[in-house]
Scaffold this active site. Structure first.
Site, mmCIF file in Angstrom:
data_model
loop_
_atom_site.group_PDB
_atom_site.id
_atom_site.type_symbol
_atom_site.label_atom_id
_atom_site.label_comp_id
_atom_site.label_asym_id
_atom_site.label_seq_id
_atom_site.Cartn_x
_atom_site.Cartn_y
_atom_site.Cartn_z
ATOM 1 N N SER A 79 85.487 -44.883 -40.845
ATOM 2 C CA SER A 79 85.239 -46.136 -40.126
ATOM 3 C C SER A 79 83.944 -46.808 -40.557
ATOM 4 C CB SER A 79 85.188 -45.878 -38.618
ATOM 5 O OG SER A 79 86.425 -45.380 -38.173
ATOM 6 N N CYS A 80 83.142 -46.118 -41.338
ATOM 7 C CA CYS A 80 81.825 -46.606 -41.762
ATOM 8 C C CYS A 80 81.920 -47.210 -43.164
ATOM 9 C CB CYS A 80 80.831 -45.449 -41.749
ATOM 10 S SG CYS A 80 79.225 -45.826 -42.469
ATOM 11 N N GLY A 81 81.524 -48.460 -43.301
ATOM 12 C CA GLY A 81 81.561 -49.131 -44.592
ATOM 13 C C GLY A 81 80.699 -48.447 -45.634
ATOM 14 N N ARG B 93 82.538 -45.352 -46.785
ATOM 15 C CA ARG B 93 83.662 -45.700 -47.670
ATOM 16 C C ARG B 93 83.159 -46.099 -49.053
ATOM 17 N NH1 ARG B 93 85.246 -48.597 -43.085
ATOM 18 N NH2 ARG B 93 84.763 -50.552 -44.143
#
Length: 115
Positions: A10-12, A15
């Protein structure tokens, strides 16, 4: 040694770090630490690789940090580790471990130090 990323999809930043590892030719072991939480011993081992203390890796935003009063200096390292084990969202991310070392890859460019 296997490359490992402690990842939150969920964390940019997490990712993007995973993508950077793959683009650099790594096939990392992905540990979604919110689905497969580390126990206190695992957190201690990871902190040892990082040569860091728990307070250095406590995430504040979007966590129970304030509700638990974790900014209070009364908490010992062992107590903070127990909080991190009970609430894995408190662990800052992404953390990458390679044969060249371990880093909190925030900002993303920190991954370049160990790949």
């Amino acid at each position: 040694m296997t490359t490992t990323i402690y990842h939150n999809p969920s964390c940019g930043t997490s990712r993007n770090t995973l993508q950077a590892l793959r683009e650099a030719g790594h096939d990392p072991q992905v540990v979604e630490y919110l689905k497969t939480p580390l126990d206190a011993a695992g957190i201690k081992a990871l902190l040892a690789k990082l040569a860091a203390r728990p307070r250095d890796f406590l995430r504040k935003r979007g966590t129970p940090y304030d509700d638990l009063g974790l900014d209070d200096p009364k908490w010992t390292d062992d107590q903070l580790i127990d909080f991190m084990a009970a609430h894995p969202i408190l662990i800052e991310r992404p953390i990458v471990v390679t044969s060249k070392g371990a880093r909190l890859c925030r900002p993303l460019e920190k991954v370049n130090e160990i790949i």
